[in-house]
Enzyme design. Structure first.
Site, mmCIF file in Angstrom:
data_model
loop_
_atom_site.group_PDB
_atom_site.id
_atom_site.type_symbol
_atom_site.label_atom_id
_atom_site.label_comp_id
_atom_site.label_asym_id
_atom_site.label_seq_id
_atom_site.Cartn_x
_atom_site.Cartn_y
_atom_site.Cartn_z
ATOM 1 N N ASP A 158 109.957 28.961 106.465
ATOM 2 C CA ASP A 158 110.657 29.807 107.441
ATOM 3 C C ASP A 158 109.653 30.663 108.192
ATOM 4 O OD1 ASP A 158 112.829 30.790 108.864
ATOM 5 O OD2 ASP A 158 113.179 32.427 107.452
ATOM 6 N N LYS A 195 113.451 47.293 98.697
ATOM 7 C CA LYS A 195 114.402 46.282 99.135
ATOM 8 C C LYS A 195 115.537 46.256 98.122
ATOM 9 C CE LYS A 195 114.456 41.456 100.644
ATOM 10 N NZ LYS A 195 113.594 40.258 100.850
ATOM 11 N N ILE A 221 115.045 51.265 107.169
ATOM 12 C CA ILE A 221 114.230 50.707 108.256
ATOM 13 C C ILE A 221 114.594 49.272 108.593
ATOM 14 C CG2 ILE A 221 112.266 52.242 107.890
ATOM 15 C CD1 ILE A 221 110.945 50.103 106.200
ATOM 16 N N GLY A 222 115.646 48.739 107.958
ATOM 17 C CA GLY A 222 116.062 47.391 108.328
ATOM 18 C C GLY A 222 117.022 46.798 107.332
ATOM 19 N N SER A 223 117.568 45.634 107.698
ATOM 20 C CA SER A 223 118.520 44.930 106.847
ATOM 21 C C SER A 223 118.275 43.444 106.935
ATOM 22 C CB SER A 223 119.963 45.227 107.270
ATOM 23 O OG SER A 223 120.272 46.586 107.086
ATOM 24 N N GLY A 224 118.644 42.746 105.851
ATOM 25 C CA GLY A 224 118.589 41.299 105.830
ATOM 26 C C GLY A 224 119.938 40.743 105.444
ATOM 27 N N GLY A 225 120.010 39.458 105.141
ATOM 28 C CA GLY A 225 121.282 38.835 104.837
ATOM 29 C C GLY A 225 121.917 39.372 103.569
ATOM 30 N N MET A 226 121.112 39.758 102.581
ATOM 31 C CA MET A 226 121.640 40.229 101.310
ATOM 32 C C MET A 226 121.061 41.563 100.878
ATOM 33 S SD MET A 226 121.466 36.620 99.202
ATOM 34 C CE MET A 226 121.817 37.420 97.654
ATOM 35 N N SER A 227 120.139 42.111 101.622
ATOM 36 C CA SER A 227 119.445 43.324 101.192
ATOM 37 C C SER A 227 119.285 44.307 102.336
ATOM 38 C CB SER A 227 118.068 42.968 100.632
ATOM 39 O OG SER A 227 118.163 42.029 99.596
#
Length: 408
Positions: A184, A88, A59-65
């Site tokens: 942030d 995650k 359902i999604g992605s981040g910078g490292m995960s």
């Protein structure tokens, strides 16, 4: 690490490269890639982790995960109605980098410290065949960013906005009391579920990432994306200058997203605060706010941290204080002042009347004394001209009876 985790929403996928407001990280190439024959099994849908978590969909992605929607089979077998969680997972290229793993563990640890209804819950952190992962609360809803877009171009009504802002404020105040600064905060890091409950994400290591350059993060495809651990459009000038994050930075970010929630527009046209300061950008008053509420919000949007002189709690008190309350106080003061003035005027009138009566009485007494001691002819002339009242006349005639008889 501060990542774009609007991912914990059923059916929501985040396009990292296409959105410049999402968190970005720079990277230095690593030469420690694992040989092909020892590569880890690729994480994919349908995979069972730790013989407990069944991955259903990414359902999604981040910078490292990467984030997956999953079913906790243990809870499901126990008959728990809601057995859905978010997993995650640290991306494969970071598994052999101890610092990256440390950041993931720090995120889990710090978020577990923040046990609050308006902060996303972290249930567990674990490893399975070198797949490091965090088990999180799965949020069924949408990001605040999507809410803002849906209410364009006028923004949310004040009453609806305050319901969301109060929950965000509660989460931030709790974190600050615990000693953690978000650093942030942005609409994409805030989720709203179907019941209208707010969940703030990415509290994990956002403070730490502001202090150290992240050399273990993935290079993004978009070369125009910001390469810092925070989002420039919502970061204070002090964060952009590299200062240590503090509560005043969260206040600035909170004021920015409050303004955007009320107007569907960024207060400084999405310019970073340092650029907005150079161009002397000024936010205009939202139509939903009265003048007192706007003064409070404008103070929180000051570029100079020393000029903010506010707090998230104080800002919310000003937001919740309707104009009629201030008007009622002013009216009460006015009535009190008018009552005092009226009382003073009445006293002055009574005092003047008393003084006049006293003066008249004194004059009459002086005239009486003068006639009583004067010549009889003068007395008779005054009586003849009717310049004395009957009582004084009779009294004078009785007193001067002998003199009057001798006069005639």
């Amino acid at each position: 690490m501060t990542e774009q985790d609007t991912t914990s929403v059923d059916g929501l996928t985040t396009d990292i490269a296409a959105d410049n407001d999402k968190t970005r990280y720079a990277v230095k190439p690593t030469s420690r890639a694992k040989p092909a024959d020892t590569a880890l099994a690729t994480i994919e849908e349908g995979m069972l982790i730790k013989e407990r978590y069944l991955l259903e969909s990414k359902i999604g992605s981040g910078g490292m995960s990467d984030i997956y929607r999953a079913t906790d089979l243990f809870l499901q077998k126990a008959g728990v109605a809601n057995s859905t969680v978010a997993i995650k997972v640290l991306q494969q290229q970071f598994v052999d980098q101890p610092e990256a793993l440390q950041l993931l563990l720090q995120e889990a640890h710090k978020t577990q410290q923040l046990s609050h209804p308006n902060i996303v819950r972290v249930f567990d952190v674990d490893c399975d065949q070198q797949h490091y992962f965090i088990v999180m609360e799965c949020l069924d809803g949408e990001s605040l960013e999507q809410v803002i877009k849906r209410y364009k171009p006028k923004g949310l009504p004040l009453k609806s906005a305050l319901k969301l802002l109060q929950q965000i404020a509660d989460a931030l105040n709790f974190a600050h009391q615990t000693g953690i600064v978000h650093a942030d905060l942005k609409p994409a890091n805030i989720m709203v579920n179907r019941a209208g409950e707010v969940k703030v994400l990415d509290f994990g290591v956002s403070q730490k990432l502001q202090l150290n350059h992240d050399i273990y993060a993935a290079e993004q495809q978009s070369q125009t994306a910001p390469l810092s651990g925070y989002t420039p459009a919502y970061a204070s000038p002090q964060l952009l200058s590299g200062n240590t994050p503090c509560v005043a930075d969260d206040l600035f970010s909170f004021a920015c997203l409050s303004y955007e929630l009320l107007t569907s527009k960024h207060p400084f046209a999405r310019l970073p605060a340092d650029k907005a300061f150079e161009q002397k950008k000024q936010a205009s008053k939202p139509a939903h706010l009265n003048i007192l509420q706007w003064q409070a919000l404008k103070q929180a949007l000051q570029f100079d941290a020393l000029q903010r002189k506010s707090s998230i709690s104080k800002l919310m008190r000003q937001f919740n204080a309707q104009l009629w309350q201030h008007t009622a106080v002013a009216a009460a003061v006015l009535v009190t002042c008018w009552g005092g003035w009226y009382y003073y005027q009445q006293n002055q009138t009574i005092l003047t009347s008393y003084e006049q009566r006293l003066a008249d009485t004194t004059a009459e007494q002086q005239q009486y004394q003068k006639l009583a001691e004067g010549d009889v002819s003068q007395l008779l002339n005054v009586i003849a001209l009717a310049e004395t009242n009957p009582l004084q006349r009779d009294a004078l005639l009785r007193q001067q009876q002998n003199k009057v008889l001798m006069h005639f």
